[in-house]
Design a protein around this motif. Structure first.
Motif, PDB file in Angstrom:
ATOM      1  N   ALA A  56      50.656  47.250  46.233  1.00  0.00           N
ATOM      2  CA  ALA A  56      49.301  47.752  45.974  1.00  0.00           C
ATOM      3  C   ALA A  56      49.271  48.391  44.596  1.00  0.00           C
ATOM      4  O   ALA A  56      50.288  48.907  44.144  1.00  0.00           O
ATOM      5  N   PRO A  57      48.220  48.363  43.884  1.00  0.00           N
ATOM      6  CA  PRO A  57      46.922  47.779  44.247  1.00  0.00           C
ATOM      7  C   PRO A  57      46.722  46.356  43.739  1.00  0.00           C
ATOM      8  O   PRO A  57      45.718  45.732  44.051  1.00  0.00           O
ATOM      9  N   CYS A  58      47.650  45.816  42.973  1.00  0.00           N
ATOM     10  CA  CYS A  58      47.385  44.546  42.285  1.00  0.00           C
ATOM     11  C   CYS A  58      48.242  43.375  42.720  1.00  0.00           C
ATOM     12  O   CYS A  58      48.239  42.334  42.059  1.00  0.00           O
ATOM     13  N   GLU A  61      41.107  37.384  39.188  1.00  0.00           N
ATOM     14  CA  GLU A  61      41.853  38.644  39.273  1.00  0.00           C
ATOM     15  C   GLU A  61      43.365  38.403  39.208  1.00  0.00           C
ATOM     16  O   GLU A  61      44.092  39.189  38.601  1.00  0.00           O
ATOM     17  N   LEU A  92      36.931  42.545  51.185  1.00  0.00           N
ATOM     18  CA  LEU A  92      36.191  43.779  51.441  1.00  0.00           C
ATOM     19  C   LEU A  92      34.919  43.887  50.603  1.00  0.00           C
ATOM     20  O   LEU A  92      34.024  44.658  50.937  1.00  0.00           O
ATOM     21  N   LEU A  93      34.842  43.116  49.523  1.00  0.00           N
ATOM     22  CA  LEU A  93      33.651  43.146  48.667  1.00  0.00           C
ATOM     23  C   LEU A  93      32.464  42.411  49.284  1.00  0.00           C
ATOM     24  O   LEU A  93      31.370  42.434  48.722  1.00  0.00           O
ATOM     25  N   GLY A  97      32.619  39.244  46.792  1.00  0.00           N
ATOM     26  CA  GLY A  97      33.972  38.714  46.711  1.00  0.00           C
ATOM     27  C   GLY A  97      33.971  37.204  46.885  1.00  0.00           C
ATOM     28  O   GLY A  97      33.148  36.664  47.601  1.00  0.00           O
ATOM     29  N   GLU A 129      42.792  40.892  49.782  1.00  0.00           N
ATOM     30  CA  GLU A 129      42.132  41.804  50.723  1.00  0.00           C
ATOM     31  C   GLU A 129      40.933  42.477  50.068  1.00  0.00           C
ATOM     32  O   GLU A 129      39.868  42.601  50.682  1.00  0.00           O
ATOM     33  N   GLU A 130      41.085  42.879  48.815  1.00  0.00           N
ATOM     34  CA  GLU A 130      39.988  43.519  48.092  1.00  0.00           C
ATOM     35  C   GLU A 130      38.779  42.582  47.977  1.00  0.00           C
ATOM     36  O   GLU A 130      37.643  43.003  48.191  1.00  0.00           O
ATOM     37  N   GLN A 131      39.023  41.314  47.666  1.00  0.00           N
ATOM     38  CA  GLN A 131      37.915  40.365  47.560  1.00  0.00           C
ATOM     39  C   GLN A 131      37.197  40.220  48.897  1.00  0.00           C
ATOM     40  O   GLN A 131      35.973  40.112  48.943  1.00  0.00           O
ATOM     41  N   PRO A 172      47.074  42.332  48.262  1.00  0.00           N
ATOM     42  CA  PRO A 172      46.042  43.366  48.114  1.00  0.00           C
ATOM     43  C   PRO A 172      44.809  42.881  47.333  1.00  0.00           C
ATOM     44  O   PRO A 172      43.683  43.256  47.666  1.00  0.00           O
ATOM     45  N   LEU A 173      45.004  42.042  46.323  1.00  0.00           N
ATOM     46  CA  LEU A 173      43.853  41.495  45.590  1.00  0.00           C
ATOM     47  C   LEU A 173      42.995  40.622  46.500  1.00  0.00           C
ATOM     48  O   LEU A 173      41.761  40.664  46.439  1.00  0.00           O
TER      49      LEU A 173
END
Length: 160
Positions: free
Chosen positions: A59-61, A85, A72-73, A77, A68-70, A65-66
């Motif tokens: 995390a975070p990159c 990314e 969550l957007l 995303g 997962e972040e997309q 994790p990237l």
């Protein structure tokens, strides 16, 4: 070929973890044991895969994790944004690159190569985010507003 996200991630991360375990046991622990027993053993050099493990999961990159972040957007995303990314964060890494050749169905903006311990693997990020998002069944969506009200009643009556 079109890698199945779940299987390829599980397989590739598992292989990297097994390689790390092998390195730790064979090279690091044995060297420590020899030293503890006073055996003069020449240092054995080996290639660590810690950087690849960090690339995949830190995390975070890290890639996971990237991804997962997309997810969550929400609507903002996307798999295309995920690939952007990946290159934004790791484009200069020796462990990430562009494939030398693309198949007719691959888009060069979505495809990236991860240079794993055992070699490079090409990933086409098309539908990665969509496959990674765990959507609730429709019945659960309709039930959520009622549960929120019920939870409020329970909390109001049980909390001082």
């Amino acid at each position: 070929h079109d890698n199945c996200l779940v299987l390829s991630c599980m397989h590739d991360v598992a292989n990297e973890l097994l390689q790390r375990l092998f390195n730790a046991h064979v090279f690091e622990r044995e060297a420590a044991l020899y030293k503890a027993e006073g055996i003069d053993a020449a240092a054995v050099s080996y290639t660590s895969n810690d950087a690849v493990l960090a690339l995949l999961s830190a995390a975070p990159c890290g890639l996971l994790p990237l991804l997962e972040e997309q997810g969550l957007l929400g609507e903002r995303g996307s798999s295309d944004n995920f690939a952007l990314e990946v290159f934004r964060h790791h484009g200069q890494s020796r462990h990430v690159g562009k494939p030398k050749r693309l198949s007719a169905k691959e888009d060069g903006e979505r495809v990236f190569v991860v240079r794993h311990f055992a070699g490079g693997i090409s990933y086409d990020s098309r539908r990665f985010v969509e496959k990674n998002v765990e959507a609730l069944h429709g019945d659960l969506h309709s039930l959520l507003p009622r549960l929120a009200g019920y939870a409020r009643v329970v909390l109001d009556t049980t909390m001082p």
